[in-house]
Scaffold this motif. Structure first.
Motif, PDB file in Angstrom:
ATOM      1  N   ILE B  71       0.848  -1.204   0.000  1.00 20.26           N
ATOM      2  CA  ILE B  71       0.000   0.000   0.000  1.00 20.26           C
ATOM      3  C   ILE B  71       0.882   1.252   0.000  1.00 20.26           C
ATOM      4  O   ILE B  71       0.630   2.208  -0.742  1.00 20.26           O
ATOM      5  N   PHE B  72       1.945   1.228   0.803  1.00 17.92           N
ATOM      6  CA  PHE B  72       2.853   2.384   0.877  1.00 17.92           C
ATOM      7  C   PHE B  72       3.529   2.631  -0.479  1.00 17.92           C
ATOM      8  O   PHE B  72       3.564   3.766  -0.968  1.00 17.92           O
ATOM      9  N   ALA B  75       1.116   3.981  -3.020  1.00 17.00           N
ATOM     10  CA  ALA B  75       0.727   5.373  -2.757  1.00 17.00           C
ATOM     11  C   ALA B  75       1.837   6.338  -3.148  1.00 17.00           C
ATOM     12  O   ALA B  75       1.581   7.381  -3.752  1.00 17.00           O
ATOM     13  N   THR B  76       3.071   5.989  -2.793  1.00 16.91           N
ATOM     14  CA  THR B  76       4.158   6.961  -3.005  1.00 16.91           C
ATOM     15  C   THR B  76       4.716   6.907  -4.426  1.00 16.91           C
ATOM     16  O   THR B  76       5.228   7.902  -4.927  1.00 16.91           O
ATOM     17  N   HIS B  78       2.721   5.946  -6.992  1.00 13.65           N
ATOM     18  CA  HIS B  78       1.531   6.017  -7.862  1.00 13.65           C
ATOM     19  C   HIS B  78       1.506   4.829  -8.805  1.00 13.65           C
ATOM     20  O   HIS B  78       1.304   4.958 -10.012  1.00 13.65           O
ATOM     21  N   VAL B 102      -0.018   4.217 -12.318  1.00 13.67           N
ATOM     22  CA  VAL B 102      -1.478   4.266 -12.476  1.00 13.67           C
ATOM     23  C   VAL B 102      -1.863   5.041 -13.742  1.00 13.67           C
ATOM     24  O   VAL B 102      -1.373   6.144 -13.989  1.00 13.67           O
ATOM     25  N   GLU B 112      -8.816   3.795  -3.223  1.00 16.78           N
ATOM     26  CA  GLU B 112      -7.480   3.552  -2.663  1.00 16.78           C
ATOM     27  C   GLU B 112      -7.643   2.857  -1.321  1.00 16.78           C
ATOM     28  O   GLU B 112      -8.647   3.034  -0.638  1.00 16.78           O
TER      29      GLU B 112
END
Lengths: 476, 139
Positions: B71-72, B75-76, B78, B102, B112
């Motif tokens: 997940i990290f 997120a960072t 993309h 993405v 998300e």
């Protein structure tokens, strides 16, 4: 089945008396219909919370309570540090300081009707929403720490708002006691390009119409009347809050045995308030509150930019901003004596009554606005805190409709395209990057928000002031 | 039967589970289940790689750590992932994930994920000898 021990205290108040490791009762505020519809896990989770060290009075559940993580969503619990009380990362949750803010527009419903299509398109284009979206702001290390310490005050200083805004935000826009140094480099990295973004899931920006006023005096004090148009923004501390939740949850789970804390559910991960870990978490969690306040302030600024372009006569003054995933230090009367407590609200809204010193002068005589979000096609509500609420659940009320159905079940029942079309036929414009996301958030997947709010009102948690319906909804 | 992932219901969110003959493969399948919360994994091309190392006091906490590490990075960076290789040594995990940046139009991401939780967290060997690794994720 723990709910078999449920007894009725009054028409809208239910109790499970302490048994086993429970230190206090679990108390549920709801109508019989809402109690009957609650998942068995809600009762179990509320009873688990009642076992935590230093809990005061009771473990409470609001009328919108549903199955959460450790705490039920819609859970309220207060802890006394001097009695070995704990702070729980699970009791605040991943989306620290998720909340709702509502803005006046100065427009009428008729004026909105003429511009709603270009307004919906412009809001969707200008306010970043959904997976992978980023804001235009990039914070270096120094600016990140300033934001985490300053909250909406910092955002206003950067040109994203005014001093008048800050008066209408809990904590006057800045949570004191934040310790940016207690926030990991990973959490800050996750937030680097997420300032001023809505996120996804149940987060939204809605343009709403006031359709009903229940309390004319409170509505006048809040500056709203039937046919007024307002904007409501629902979002939180974004990746930074999620990462803080993730990291401290694990640290507290691993450390709990050393602190002599027995966790009936690992998601209740806690540490003594007076321990180094408890203090570090509080510093990080308060930083995340500031992040959420700054985030909603920046989104407010983006919203104002859109309205200025589409309808320059609009004036988007802030009505109020509430957070519903927090742990805050508050003074409450326990057995007639004021006591300093660490009040956890997981999916619950603070609802201070008239005269409370935390309220801005302009609202002190009437009480705190309590902003309750609905689902896409249904009503939202504005309530007001009451004196009576202090004697219920530490001046707390519900926070929204609460899910009635899992996302999984919702996608099997609805198609996003159909939901968008059906709402459009009712005059509600949905703008979202994800149709599956719309299906997961379909109005029918939520409880009846009106029943939840009626129960909150009848139980004395807060008093109904006005009902709003959506006209434009931007979903993440 | 091949290893597989599945979703299971949670009132507010969603559960992900990986089931496989080996524990490491169950962790790979749980990761695919996580991606499937966000989008259809087959839409994601395996164009670049990210390496992971996680360790935790037990297998269950390790599963949460693994999913949170994904997940990290998503997120960072993309990114979204679609292929995983996991190796386990006790409660230490070494993994590689393949994916791409993405593309909202092509991936059509729904939501998300905020974090993997300890709710319904279970890592165990089923009566048939296969491993099941599961938890609820907060979206």
């Amino acid at each position: 089945m723990v709910q078999q021990r449920l007894t009725q205290r009054s028409e809208f108040e239910w109790e499970i008396a302490p048994v086993g490791a429970m230190r206090v009762p679990a108390v549920f505020f709801a109508s019989k219909a809402l109690i009957d519809a609650m998942d068995a896990k809600v009762f179990e989770q509320a009873c688990n919370v009642a076992t935590l060290p230093g809990i005061v009075q009771a473990s409470y559940a609001m009328p919108d309570a549903h199955w959460g993580y450790g705490f039920p969503i819609g859970g309220v619990a207060a802890f006394d540090a001097e009695a070995g009380g704990v702070v729980s990362a699970g009791g605040v949750g991943f989306d620290i300081s998720c909340g709702v803010r509502t803005l006046h527009t100065g427009l009428t419903a008729a004026q909105l009707e003429r511009i709603k299509i270009p307004l919906a398109d412009a809001l969707f284009e200008h306010v970043p929403a959904g997976v992978g979206s980023t804001g235009t702001l990039r914070l270096n290390d120094k600016a990140m720490d300033a934001m985490l310490g300053g909250g909406a005050q910092w955002a206003a200083e950067q040109g994203f708002g005014s001093a008048a805004d800050l008066e209408r935000i809990e904590e006057h826009g800045r949570m004191s006691g934040a310790v940016p140094g207690a926030v990991s480099a990973q959490a800050k990295k996750r937030q680097r390009d997420e300032m001023g973004t809505l996120g996804s899931g149940n987060h939204y920006l809605e343009v709403q119409r006031v359709v009903e006023v229940f309390d004319a005096a409170a509505a006048a004090a809040f500056g709203i009347k039937v046919d007024d148009v307002v904007v409501s923004i629902h979002c939180g501390s974004r990746g930074l809050g999620h990462q803080i939740g993730t990291e401290y949850l694990k640290e507290m789970v691993v450390a709990a045995p050393a602190y002599g804390i027995h966790l009936p559910d690992r998601e209740l991960a806690s540490a003594p308030i007076d321990s180094p870990l408890g203090q570090r978490y509080l510093g990080a969690m308060r930083s995340a509150i500031n992040c959420a306040l700054a985030n909603r302030q920046i989104i407010t600024h983006l919203t104002r930019e859109v309205f200025a372009r589409i309808t320059p006569q609009a004036r988007l003054d802030l009505l109020y901003d509430v957070s519903h995933n927090t742990c805050k230090v508050e003074e409450h009367l326990i057995d007639g004596r004021p006591q300093r407590l660490f009040v956890h609200r997981k999916g619950a809204t603070r609802a201070f009554g008239p005269g409370h010193r935390e309220l801005p002068e302009t609202l002190r005589a009437i009480g705190q606005p309590v902003l309750i979000g609905g689902s896409m096609g249904t009503s939202s509500y504005i309530l007001v805190g009451t004196k009576e609420s202090e004697t219920r659940a530490f001046s707390s009320a519900c926070h929204g409709a609460g899910r009635a159905m899992s996302r999984h079940a919702a996608t099997r029942q609805w198609h996003g395209r159909n939901v968008v079309d059906e709402l459009a036929a009712r005059g509600i414009l949905i703008r979202s990057p994800s149709l599956r996301g719309v299906a997961e958030e379909a109005p029918g997947a939520y409880k009846d928000v009106s029943a939840v709010v009626d129960a909150a009102d009848a139980a004395g948690l807060a008093r109904k002031v006005a009902r709003l319906v959506p006209v434009v909804c931007v979903k993440g | 039967m091949d290893a597989y992932w599945q979703h299971f219901p949670h009132e507010a969110d969603i559960g992900v589970a990986g089931v496989a003959p080996e524990l490491a493969a169950a962790f790979e399948q749980a990761a695919l289940g996580l991606i499937a919360v966000i989008c259809e994994p087959q839409r994601v091309r395996a164009l670049s790689t990210v390496d992971f190392i996680c360790s935790a006091p037990d297998k269950e906490l390790l599963l949460v750590d693994w999913l949170n590490a994904l997940i990290f990075e998503m997120a960072t960076r993309h990114m979204l992932f679609s292929r995983f290789e996991v190796q386990l040594e006790g409660t230490q995990l070494h993994a590689r994930a393949w994916g791409e940046v993405v593309d909202v139009a092509r991936h059509q991401p729904t939501v998300e994920v905020k974090g993997a939780t300890y709710t319904e967290l279970k890592v165990f060997q089923q009566p048939d000898g296969w491993w099941r690794a599961q938890c609820v994720v907060d979206v």
